[in-house]
Design a protein around this motif. Sequence first.
Motif, PDB file in Angstrom:
ATOM      1  N   SER A  63       0.840  -1.190   0.000  1.00  9.89           N
ATOM      2  CA  SER A  63       0.000   0.000   0.000  1.00  9.89           C
ATOM      3  C   SER A  63       0.879   1.244   0.000  1.00  9.89           C
ATOM      4  CB  SER A  63      -0.874  -0.070   1.258  1.00  9.89           C
ATOM      5  OG  SER A  63      -1.523   1.131   1.477  1.00  9.89           O
ATOM      6  N   SER A  64       0.735   2.090  -1.031  1.00 11.53           N
ATOM      7  CA  SER A  64       1.572   3.293  -1.064  1.00 11.53           C
ATOM      8  C   SER A  64       0.761   4.479  -1.562  1.00 11.53           C
ATOM      9  CB  SER A  64       2.781   3.077  -1.977  1.00 11.53           C
ATOM     10  OG  SER A  64       2.373   2.828  -3.304  1.00 11.53           O
ATOM     11  N   ARG A  65       1.283   5.699  -1.298  1.00 10.36           N
ATOM     12  CA  ARG A  65       0.663   6.912  -1.835  1.00 10.36           C
ATOM     13  C   ARG A  65       0.740   6.843  -3.346  1.00 10.36           C
ATOM     14  NH1 ARG A  65      -0.150  10.601   2.301  1.00 10.36           N
ATOM     15  NH2 ARG A  65       0.486   9.565   4.224  1.00 10.36           N
ATOM     16  N   PHE A  66      -0.319   7.296  -3.989  1.00 10.36           N
ATOM     17  CA  PHE A  66      -0.358   7.159  -5.448  1.00 10.36           C
ATOM     18  C   PHE A  66      -0.972   8.397  -6.050  1.00 10.36           C
ATOM     19  CE2 PHE A  66      -2.112   5.631  -9.456  1.00 10.36           C
ATOM     20  CZ  PHE A  66      -1.028   4.953  -9.980  1.00 10.36           C
ATOM     21  N   PRO A  67      -0.329   9.075  -6.988  1.00 12.71           N
ATOM     22  CA  PRO A  67       1.042   8.789  -7.416  1.00 12.71           C
ATOM     23  C   PRO A  67       2.059   9.317  -6.407  1.00 12.71           C
ATOM     24  CG  PRO A  67       0.162  10.669  -8.623  1.00 12.71           C
ATOM     25  CD  PRO A  67      -0.931  10.198  -7.706  1.00 12.71           C
ATOM     26  N   LEU A  68       3.152   8.616  -6.347  1.00 15.06           N
ATOM     27  CA  LEU A  68       4.188   8.894  -5.363  1.00 15.06           C
ATOM     28  C   LEU A  68       4.774  10.296  -5.522  1.00 15.06           C
ATOM     29  CD1 LEU A  68       5.150   7.176  -3.096  1.00 15.06           C
ATOM     30  CD2 LEU A  68       6.744   6.054  -4.633  1.00 15.06           C
ATOM     31  N   ASN A  69       4.903  10.717  -6.774  1.00 16.94           N
ATOM     32  CA  ASN A  69       5.488  12.021  -7.063  1.00 16.94           C
ATOM     33  C   ASN A  69       4.759  13.146  -6.329  1.00 16.94           C
ATOM     34  OD1 ASN A  69       7.593  13.208  -8.254  1.00 16.94           O
ATOM     35  ND2 ASN A  69       6.747  13.224 -10.322  1.00 16.94           N
ATOM     36  N   GLU A  70       3.433  13.040  -6.295  1.00 16.17           N
ATOM     37  CA  GLU A  70       2.617  14.060  -5.642  1.00 16.17           C
ATOM     38  C   GLU A  70       2.933  14.108  -4.144  1.00 16.17           C
ATOM     39  OE1 GLU A  70      -1.933  13.911  -5.827  1.00 16.17           O
ATOM     40  OE2 GLU A  70      -1.219  14.285  -7.872  1.00 16.17           O
ATOM     41  N   PHE A  71       3.005  12.935  -3.534  1.00 18.59           N
ATOM     42  CA  PHE A  71       3.327  12.841  -2.106  1.00 18.59           C
ATOM     43  C   PHE A  71       4.708  13.427  -1.842  1.00 18.59           C
ATOM     44  CE2 PHE A  71       4.827   9.861   1.430  1.00 18.59           C
ATOM     45  CZ  PHE A  71       4.235  10.598   2.443  1.00 18.59           C
ATOM     46  N   PHE A  72       5.674  13.075  -2.685  1.00 16.43           N
ATOM     47  CA  PHE A  72       7.031  13.591  -2.498  1.00 16.43           C
ATOM     48  C   PHE A  72       7.043  15.119  -2.605  1.00 16.43           C
ATOM     49  CE2 PHE A  72       9.427   9.477  -3.946  1.00 16.43           C
ATOM     50  CZ  PHE A  72       9.109   8.891  -2.737  1.00 16.43           C
ATOM     51  N   GLN A  73       6.280  15.664  -3.565  1.00 16.27           N
ATOM     52  CA  GLN A  73       6.235  17.128  -3.711  1.00 16.27           C
ATOM     53  C   GLN A  73       5.606  17.789  -2.488  1.00 16.27           C
ATOM     54  OE1 GLN A  73       4.319  17.741  -7.493  1.00 16.27           O
ATOM     55  NE2 GLN A  73       6.132  17.111  -8.639  1.00 16.27           N
ATOM     56  N   GLN A  74       4.554  17.168  -1.942  1.00 15.94           N
ATOM     57  CA  GLN A  74       3.937  17.711  -0.718  1.00 15.94           C
ATOM     58  C   GLN A  74       4.936  17.717   0.429  1.00 15.94           C
ATOM     59  OE1 GLN A  74       0.696  14.886  -0.591  1.00 15.94           O
ATOM     60  NE2 GLN A  74      -0.821  16.471  -1.049  1.00 15.94           N
TER      61      GLN A  74
END
Length: 516
Positions: free
Chosen positions: A124-135
């Motif tokens: 289970s991961s944040r999707f899309p990951l890029n968005e989470f990383f930017q936050q």
Amino acid sequence: MRRYRAAAGTPAIVLSFLFSACAGDNTPPAATAPGILIEGALVLDGTGAEGVVVDVRVEGDRIQAVGDLSASDGDVVIDATGLALAPGFIDTHSHHDGGLLDTRDALAALSQGITTIVVGQDGSSRFPLNEFFQQLEATPPTVNVASYVGHGAVRRDVLGDDYRRAATESEVQAMQEVLRGELSAGALGLSTGLEYDVGLNSTTEEVVALAREAAAVGGRYISHMRSEDRHLMESIEEIIRIGREADIPVQISHMKLAMKSLWGRSPEILARLDRAREEGVDITADVYPYEFWQSTMTVLFPERDFDNRETVQFVLDELAPPEGMLIARYEAEPSYVGLSLEAIAELRGEDPATTYMALIAESQALAEQTGRGTESIIARSMHPDDIATLLSWPHTNVSSDGSLAGRHPRGFGSFTRVLREHVRETEVLSLPEAIRKMTGASAAHVGILERGTITPGAYADLVLFDPETVADRATPDAANEPSVGIDRVLVNGIIVYANGRVTDARPGLVIRRVDR
Ligand SMILES: [Zn+2]
């Protein structure tokens, strides 16, 4: 102060490396800006080598020098006499990202010395990951964050709600495509949760096909395996097969023997893992130091036959005894929270199996209405001797599986519990070996570079603690009680925790996998 021995079998090359790094036969590079000088701590460098009393100087976000050092102009000097200094702990199986964007102090992690959390676990991961990383980069927390990409997230994206079946060949190809995107965002690799709903119906072939994509870019595989009880042995064979066929390093998440009739068999399991390693499969594991886990009421039913009284009775007899099953969340009847299944059965004038079946049915009805999970339990199903044996295997590292404000004490106390119980009280692990299992080995197992050891040039994630007093305080009744004995924590060269308090600094970075 008591001196601690290096772990038996620490290679001489590691000791000589530490000696040359610390003895100053290469003159340390000159300081160029004010920094932080930590003087006189027993330095445990994260390799398992014996502790040495030396100074460590931090400049910017890096460790600048290790040795017999003196302060430069403007340095903050910390007298650490009597304390131990270790690399910041790396939590290779964390759920501390839940609520992290709003609770950026991450006290639960810092109070036990964790400076890097590895999330995206159990499929289970944040999707899309890029968005989470930017936050995270827009509003950084105190701790560093790395993430796997969850098999479940990818599977849901391709199959939607129709995931209770094997995927077709073209669907697997579509998943590979999605996975490639998430890997290029910087995921460490692929995580699976094969015991959970979305992963349950996937075939081993599907997982191998996806793991190959992760392997192609130098990523890794980490797994909450298909079973930790009835089918534990087959599950171990499955993860070994995935490692072999996808040619990828594999890690067993929160390894446990969660069934009474398996208790005592950890040496046999470790022998199997050793054999796999000899055959060339890079298999490792992480372990959290509690006899009880936290999950859902339904996770123990691989056939999802919650209304089969025979299965329910087997679960209560072998996997999770009613007196050891605590309700952590139960939205259908919140007054049950904190009670054991045994106590609730007594309240209702029923036998535990009847109550268990009723509670599952009631929570599922509510979940249907609300469209989300409405319950969780803490269940006691491990034996302390197995935990100690698993922790002692050279290829396990410590993890928490914890959250910022959960009902399970692991969120606040896993690492400090190992330092108290397994190092100081039962002496199952030497201090240098325990630290290696929280830092250097952890970084290696998940593929994090430039962290996990105290060496010039590495990121300055550091934990200063008192080895004589460091301890967990969290219990199931007071799960969010901070640990004690952690004196200071630095993340990327900045003090984030001192005197039991989180400072105002928020220097945590996103750690992205570097493509091979
Ligand atoms: Zn898990």
